[in-house]
Design a protein around this motif. Structure first.
Motif, mmCIF file in Angstrom:
data_model
loop_
_atom_site.group_PDB
_atom_site.id
_atom_site.type_symbol
_atom_site.label_atom_id
_atom_site.label_comp_id
_atom_site.label_asym_id
_atom_site.label_seq_id
_atom_site.Cartn_x
_atom_site.Cartn_y
_atom_site.Cartn_z
ATOM 1 N N THR A 1 0.823 -1.220 0.000
ATOM 2 C CA THR A 1 0.000 0.000 0.000
ATOM 3 C C THR A 1 0.858 1.272 0.000
ATOM 4 O O THR A 1 0.512 2.260 -0.627
ATOM 5 C CB THR A 1 -0.934 0.022 1.220
ATOM 6 O OG1 THR A 1 -0.156 -0.288 2.375
ATOM 7 C CG2 THR A 1 -2.066 -0.966 1.084
ATOM 8 N N SER A 2 2.020 1.218 0.688
ATOM 9 C CA SER A 2 2.828 2.438 0.822
ATOM 10 C C SER A 2 3.484 2.868 -0.485
ATOM 11 O O SER A 2 3.922 4.007 -0.616
ATOM 12 C CB SER A 2 3.904 2.241 1.895
ATOM 13 O OG SER A 2 4.773 1.211 1.475
ATOM 14 N N THR A 3 3.586 1.968 -1.465
ATOM 15 C CA THR A 3 4.230 2.331 -2.737
ATOM 16 C C THR A 3 3.216 2.363 -3.884
ATOM 17 O O THR A 3 3.590 2.239 -5.042
ATOM 18 C CB THR A 3 5.343 1.314 -3.089
ATOM 19 O OG1 THR A 3 4.785 0.001 -3.044
ATOM 20 C CG2 THR A 3 6.522 1.405 -2.161
ATOM 21 N N PRO B 1 8.195 -2.731 -3.583
ATOM 22 C CA PRO B 1 9.074 -1.710 -2.991
ATOM 23 C C PRO B 1 10.551 -1.991 -3.294
ATOM 24 O O PRO B 1 10.953 -3.157 -3.388
ATOM 25 C CB PRO B 1 8.787 -1.831 -1.490
ATOM 26 C CG PRO B 1 8.205 -3.172 -1.299
ATOM 27 C CD PRO B 1 7.545 -3.570 -2.580
#
Lengths: 504, 73
Positions: free
Chosen positions: A160-162, A167
């Motif tokens: 979700t963060s990328t 990543p």
């Protein structure tokens, strides 16, 4: 998703190749470190070329072309076409002959013998390894950036963060493990085989990327017409002094420890002939598609005709990945990504082997004596040290990212700055031990001061009096070597007889 | 071929590399290649040719002797 799957399949293929070459491994350190000096012309060429082409050549060149235009090719690639082969001819061949005659496995063994100084090796070792670390960083960061660019949105629930992209930390970890496996399996022989395979892959995939992207943009003419005309010229992007002083950068191949080791694997001097002639052409085949993709990226728009493919403020490292990810089909994107990984891994493997060899031969065996460890223990020590360096490099990659191109230039500047040392060692009988110390210390201090002044590589436009820092480092090294040698005791006659038996 | 000819060859190539003449020319060759880039591609091909000539006519003799000695041993 498709792109990631194709890359995974490619990595599995490499693991299989590593396993096969491990069956041929003879189990002794001579085979592990220099493949028993048995590599023929084709594998030698592919291996040397694959080693010199890294993330710098694909990810870095595309990003730099996007940033400053076509001058990128002239300032690095076409000068390398001339100077790399000159280095193989003027440095690689004589070192191969001296290495074969005297049983050298590493650069440091050569310098220790030529300059009659054991301690010179202890001085050079941390400097050479320290300069390889940014080179490893370039490879790992390039791999991470490209994979993130092409897999954007593929795994929205997992990463979700990328934005759903794989990543960079994960790509770098997997790449490191795969390369470690196949070099541990068979040492430099395994690296040479893998390089040959990977060089074919990245040349073919680079061509496929080029054709696919140009087709998606309406053909090559349409793509070039859309590009920023300011990036199609050198003027305004690079000064003449910058362009001239960039010519020092390719001299770095004369001092790369991993290329020294590659040269030692040659079966005969004639094995180098193909490399000398084919290397410039291979550079052109690899660089031109990347330079054009970078140029086209300056004006490329999505099919809606409005949205730029590369949004303003995008990191140059991400340009190639985004062009492939947005303009190619998932299958082509996956194949091209595998090709880029191939270019990156084909350099990492030789570098890993070289640092392991230097540690074992130049530090451990030299300090404790040749009989202190068994052949298996020597190989094990090399592997442990390689893992340590990879781990340290991996930790660096997690820090603030730098431009792949800029970091690569600083790494090459350090090696190129030391070129006068190896050139004097081969061709100048009057070059002395104290001169060598002065040259190494002088260039190392100059490199560090300039690197610090550039905010540790963050300032990609840093110049010294209008010229590239490499010119200053090179001249410092040359002046220290010449002046100090002239005022100190000449080498012994025994050493001169050993190294100047024949005129190189 | 003498060593002096090889050195002269390399110096001429080095000067040709500097390419002052196309530095601000944005002409596209065949509508695709900026002329500055096309020039450096031609330069690369010329460099490869130069190395072919050197390999063919100026290969160092001491290397042949080195190999012969190695084979005898």
């Amino acid at each position: 998703m498709t792109q990631a799957l194709i890359v995974v399949v490619y990595l599995i293929l490499l693991l299989v190749l590593g396993y096969i070459s491990s069956r041929l491994f003879r189990g002794n350190s001579n085979d592990y470190f220099v493949a028993s000096r048995s590599i023929g012309p084709l594998v030698l060429f592919m291996s040397i070329f694959g080693t010199t082409m890294t993330a710098f050549a694909m990810v870095g060149s595309t990003g730099e072309s996007y940033r400053v235009g076509i001058a990128t090719y002239g300032k690095v690639a076409s000068s390398s076409a001339l100077i790399h082969s000159a280095c193989f001819f003027l440095v690689g061949l004589p070192l191969w002959a001296l290495g074969k005659r005297n049983g050298f496995h590493t650069q440091i063994e050569f310098f220790r013998a030529r300059f009659e100084s054991s301690n010179l090796g202890y001085l050079l070792f941390p400097i050479l390894v320290g300069l390889i670390i940014p080179y490893l960083l370039v490879g790992l960061m390039g791999a991470g950036s490209v994979m993130q660019g092409v897999t954007r949105g593929a795994f929205p629930e997992i990463f979700t963060s990328t934005g759903g992209a794989v990543p960079p930390w994960l790509t770098m970890l997997v790449i490191s493990c795969v390369v470690l496996y196949y070099i541990f399996a068979g040492g430099v022989r395994s690296a040479a085989w893998a390089n040959t395979f990977q060089t074919c892959v990245f040349i073919v995939m680079g061509f496929i990327a080029f054709v696919t992207i140009s087709s998606k943009m309406g053909g090559m003419q349409a793509a070039s017409a859309m590009a920023d005309p300011g990036k199609a010229v050198r003027a305004g992007n690079l000064t003449e002094m910058q362009f001239l002083s960039y010519c020092f950068i390719p001299l770095s191949v004369g001092m790369f420890p991993h290329l020294f080791q590659n040269c030692l694997t040659a079966k005969s001097a004639k094995s180098f002939r193909l490399t000398l002639v084919a290397h410039p052409i291979a550079i052109m085949i690899t660089w031109i598609p990347c330079i054009l993709i970078g140029l086209w990226a300056t004006g490329a728009v999505m099919p809606d005709g409005m949205t730029p493919v590369i949004p303003e403020g995008t990191s140059p490292n991400a340009v190639l990945g985004m062009m492939v990810g947005k303009l190619a089909t998932p299958i082509i994107g996956g194949l091209v990504t595998a090709g880029i990984m191939a270019a990156i891994m084909s350099s990492l493997d030789s570098q890993f082997v070289a640092v392991g060899t230097m540690f074992t031969k130049d530090i451990v065996v030299h300090f404790f004596g040749v009989d202190r460890f068994s052949e298996k223990q020597k190989v094990l020590l090399a592997r442990v040290f390689i893992c340590t360096i990879v781990f340290v490099t991996y930790l660096f990659t997690l820090a603030e990212p730098r431009s792949v191109f800029s970091l690569g230039i600083w790494c090459f500047s350090g090696f190129a700055g030391l070129f006068p040392l190896v050139f004097a060692a081969i061709y100048w009988r009057r070059a002395t031990k104290v001169g060598a110390y002065a040259a190494v210390i002088g260039s190392a201090i100059t490199w560090f001061i300039l690197f610090r002044n550039s905010d540790y590589g963050a300032n990609g436009s840093y110049l010294v009096g209008g010229v590239m820092p490499v010119a200053v480092i090179f001249l410092t090294c040359a002046i220290c070597m010449v002046v100090v040698s002239l005022f100190t005791l000449a080498p012994s006659q025994d050493t001169l007889d050993k190294f100047f038996k024949r005129k190189p | 071929m003498s060593k002096e000819v090889v050195i002269t060859f390399m110096l001429v190539l080095f000067v040709l590399h500097q390419d002052f003449w196309f530095r601000d020319d944005a002409t596209l060759i065949l509508g695709i290649l900026p002329i500055g880039l096309a020039y450096h591609m031609a330069f690369t091909a010329l460099a490869a040719t130069a190395w072919l000539v050197i390999v063919r006519f100026a290969w160092p003799k001491y290397l042949e002797e080195e190999e012969n000695e190695g084979n005898e041993q």
